[in-house]
Write an enzyme that holds these catalytic residues in place. Structure first.
Site, short mmCIF file in Angstrom:
data_model
loop_
_atom_site.label_atom_id
_atom_site.label_comp_id
_atom_site.label_asym_id
_atom_site.label_seq_id
_atom_site.Cartn_x
_atom_site.Cartn_y
_atom_site.Cartn_z
CE LYS A 136 -1.72 1.80 4.00
NZ LYS A 136 -1.65 3.25 4.21
CG ASN A 137 2.37 2.75 3.63
OD1 ASN A 137 1.19 3.07 3.44
ND2 ASN A 137 2.86 2.50 4.83
NE ARG A 183 1.41 11.92 7.61
CZ ARG A 183 1.65 13.14 8.08
NH1 ARG A 183 0.65 13.94 8.35
NH2 ARG A 183 2.87 13.57 8.26
CB CYS A 216 -4.21 10.75 11.63
SG CYS A 216 -4.31 8.98 11.53
NE ARG A 234 0.35 9.84 10.43
CZ ARG A 234 -0.08 8.87 9.65
NH1 ARG A 234 -1.32 8.49 9.68
NH2 ARG A 234 0.73 8.27 8.82
N PRO A 235 2.22 16.08 12.10
CG PRO A 235 3.99 17.09 13.24
CD PRO A 235 3.07 15.90 13.27
CB VAL A 236 3.18 18.42 6.83
CG1 VAL A 236 2.23 17.25 6.65
CG2 VAL A 236 2.42 19.73 6.96
CG ASP A 237 7.38 19.70 11.63
OD1 ASP A 237 6.69 18.67 11.45
OD2 ASP A 237 8.32 19.75 12.44
CG LEU A 238 10.21 16.78 9.93
CD1 LEU A 238 10.41 15.30 10.24
CD2 LEU A 238 11.42 17.57 10.41
CG ASP A 268 2.28 0.92 9.59
OD1 ASP A 268 1.88 1.75 10.41
OD2 ASP A 268 2.54 1.21 8.40
CB VAL A 277 6.66 5.52 15.37
CG1 VAL A 277 6.51 6.29 14.07
CG2 VAL A 277 7.90 4.63 15.33
NE ARG A 311 -7.20 5.14 5.09
CZ ARG A 311 -6.58 6.13 5.68
NH1 ARG A 311 -7.02 6.58 6.82
NH2 ARG A 311 -5.52 6.68 5.13
C1 UD1 Z 1 4.29 6.45 6.96
C2 UD1 Z 1 3.33 5.33 6.60
C3 UD1 Z 1 2.65 4.79 7.86
C4 UD1 Z 1 3.66 4.41 8.92
C5 UD1 Z 1 4.64 5.56 9.17
C6 UD1 Z 1 5.77 5.17 10.11
C7 UD1 Z 1 2.63 5.97 4.36
C8 UD1 Z 1 1.54 6.42 3.49
N1 UD1 Z 1 2.34 5.85 5.67
O1 UD1 Z 1 3.51 7.50 7.48
O2 UD1 Z 1 1.89 3.63 7.48
O3 UD1 Z 1 3.00 4.11 10.13
O4 UD1 Z 1 5.24 5.99 7.93
O5 UD1 Z 1 6.45 4.07 9.63
O6 UD1 Z 1 3.72 5.69 3.90
N2 UD1 Z 1 6.55 13.77 11.85
C9 UD1 Z 1 6.77 15.08 12.22
N3 UD1 Z 1 6.84 16.02 11.24
C10 UD1 Z 1 6.71 15.72 9.92
C11 UD1 Z 1 6.49 14.39 9.56
C12 UD1 Z 1 6.41 13.42 10.55
O7 UD1 Z 1 6.89 15.39 13.41
O8 UD1 Z 1 6.78 16.62 9.08
C13 UD1 Z 1 6.45 12.74 12.90
C14 UD1 Z 1 5.06 12.07 12.93
O9 UD1 Z 1 4.14 12.82 13.67
C15 UD1 Z 1 5.36 10.73 13.56
C16 UD1 Z 1 6.78 10.43 13.07
O10 UD1 Z 1 7.31 11.67 12.60
O11 UD1 Z 1 5.35 10.84 14.96
C17 UD1 Z 1 6.84 9.42 11.94
O12 UD1 Z 1 6.00 9.84 10.91
P1 UD1 Z 1 6.29 9.54 9.38
O13 UD1 Z 1 7.45 8.63 9.25
O14 UD1 Z 1 6.34 10.84 8.65
O15 UD1 Z 1 4.98 8.76 8.96
P2 UD1 Z 1 4.16 8.96 7.62
O16 UD1 Z 1 5.07 9.20 6.50
O17 UD1 Z 1 3.04 9.89 7.84
#
Ligand code: UD1
Length: 461
Positions: free
Chosen positions: A44-45, A114, A138, A143-147, A331, A353, A423
């Site tokens: 899926k991912n 997402r 979620c 799950r922010p997008v700051d990075l 996961d 995580v 999903r």
């Molecule tokens: C992806 C997977 C999800 C999996 C996760 C961790 C997809 C579609 N989804 O989610 O199934 O559970 O990896 O293996 O591929 N974070 C920040 N800022 C950011 C981005 C992330 O603080 O900008 C934090 C998140 O809140 C979380 C951690 O980093 O606590 C890991 O998140 P991330 O690896 O980004 O997960 P996703 O890519 O959303």
């Protein structure tokens, strides 16, 4: 499924035109062992992010081994709204982004999925401008997008977040991003993928440090390289991307889903069954297999892409700490909590995580498990048996964990919340049925009648 409209992209019941599809539930009668071979679907991912990667190329992209999932359908809708042509034939998806000219992704769809936010990197790289709604909170954490945002800014994008929309554009340089050296505070899978896609068409070299090392990141890099990108180091913490001016057509096959495979491994372990699983990449499953071995479940490599799981007489307790790859995957945490609930002894699960991903514990307790949660830690005291009850899945993997629990629980377990399960699992109930599980999908109203009847026939003493 008979008589229902089937969506041509996902192969699933069309949820838009068949409102009853969302309200179906699973009934599982536990205690039956499984046997045979299960075919593992595409990841899926990977499939989702490859679909967004196809935006980088103006030619035909053929993506094979695409699973039939509600999330794939939603991603297809996001891409269609951007002007991309998509056609599905079985497990093959043809994506053509030649006429992709719209930089504004639809709010209702992005907020549901997402992974569609990750397209911001590819949209910005192709068009020099992107308007992407924030993916929204979620159930499993903030799950922010700051990075993602900081990385794009380092590559020269101006980004403003207003009214829930992330507006990004590249001033000057003909709208082309510039290579940069980017250190990620944490190895986010999504941020690594967003920035890798953005850097593919940028001017010069980008180095991503502390990058995610998940197999799906490697799959995306291989997919982009098959279109002519120059990405090295994927699968390590440092990924180097040398920008190119354009990408060409490709024909690419998605890797097998390690989380689906892991879920079937736990289903076999909990029912003390012998199962064959293929195709798989055993290397992707190392942390899962190691934990199963620790619990007394033997998993052998039957062939390079095929695993055989053997029944264990007794399941032993084990501690789990979720971590970025190659650590134990978050996961798989929920499915292992189910397994540990029936193991001999006390186990401790530390979810590091996501901050809110232990909500399935209370539903497992409804089935007779003995789990206490404090913060991000779950204390699991193994019990001898579970007993079926109506339960509600709170997210994708939590729902899968409840299905696994239902396979072992005595009597009937009814699982609601299938919109989560669908999903990310390609016909999980049908695959389990073929392995001998007693499981059926019915409309919620039918399950409610069955529950009420069962409750009325059991009179208190
Ligand atoms: C992806 C997977 C999800 C999996 C996760 C961790 C997809 C579609 N989804 O989610 O199934 O559970 O990896 O293996 O591929 N974070 C920040 N800022 C950011 C981005 C992330 O603080 O900008 C934090 C998140 O809140 C979380 C951690 O980093 O606590 C890991 O998140 P991330 O690896 O980004 O997960 P996703 O890519 O959303």
């Amino acid at each position: 499924m008979e008589g229902r409209l089937i969506n041509p992209v996902s192969g699933l019941p069309d949820t838009k035109n068949a409102p009853e599809a969302d309200s179906s539930v699973l009934r599982v009668w536990g205690g039956h062992s499984l046997r045979g071979h299960v075919k593992i679907s595409g990841a899926k991912n990977s499939a989702l992010v490859l679909m967004t990667g196809a935006l980088l190329c103006s030619g035909d992209c053929r993506i094979r081994n695409v699973p039939r999932l509600a999330d794939v359908e939603r991603m297809a809708q996001v891409l269609s709204a951007l002007g991309v042509k998509i056609h599905r034939d079985g497990e093959t998806l043809d994506v053509n982004a030649r006429e992709f000219t719209t930089s504004k992704a639809p709010y209702e769809l992005v907020t549901q999925l997402r992974a569609s936010f990750f397209a911001i990197g590819a949209i910005l790289a192709r068009l020099g401008v992107a308007q992407m709604p924030l993916p929204g909170g979620c159930a499993i954490g903030a799950r922010p997008v700051d990075l993602h945002v900081r990385g794009l800014q380092a590559m020269g994008a101006e980004v403003q977040i207003e009214h829930g929309i992330c507006n990004a554009h590249v001033p000057g340089n003909k709208g082309r991003l510039k290579g940069a050296k980017i250190y990620l505070d944490s190895p986010s899978v999504g941020a690594t993928e967003t920035l890798m896609m953005a850097a593919t068409l940028a001017d010069g070299e980008t180095i991503l440090d502390n990058a995610a090392r998940e197999p799906e990141v490697v799959d995306l890099a291989n997919f982009c390289n098959s279109m002519g990108a120059k990405i090295t180091g994927a699968g390590t913490s440092t990924i180097t991307i040398l920008g190119v001016s354009n990408l060409h057509s490709t024909d690419y096959e998605v890797i097998p889903d390690r989380i689906e495979a892991g879920t079937f491994l736990t289903a076999a372990a909990i029912t003390h069954s012998e199962l064959l699983l293929s195709p798989v990449v055993p290397e992707h499953l190392l942390p899962i297999i190691a934990k199963l071995q620790e619990m007394g479940v033997n998993v052998v490599e039957e062939a390079p892409n095929c695993l055989r799981v053997l029944p264990a007489a007794v399941l032993k307790a084990a501690d789990i700490q979720t971590l970025p790859h190659p650590g134990f995957p978050t996961d798989m945490q929920a499915q292992f909590m189910t397994l540990l609930a029936l193991a001999e002894g006390d186990s401790l699960i530390n979810e590091t995580v996501f901050e809110n991903r232990l909500r399935h514990a209370s539903e497992l307790n409804r089935l007779g498990a003995d789990i206490r949660v404090k913060g991000n830690i779950a204390f699991v005291r193994g019990v001898h048996s579970l007993s079926g009850a109506p339960v509600l899945g709170s997210d994708l993997r939590a729902s899968a964990a409840l299905v696994v629990a239902g396979l072992a629980a005595s009597g009937e377990t009814t699982i609601k919340g299938l919109q989560f399960l669908d999903r990310g699992y390609d016909r999980l109930d049908l695959k389990l049925q073929q392995l001998g599980a007693k499981i059926e999908r019915v409309r919620e109203v039918e399950a409610d009648i069955a529950i009420a009847t069962a409750t009325n026939t059991v009179q208190p003493a």
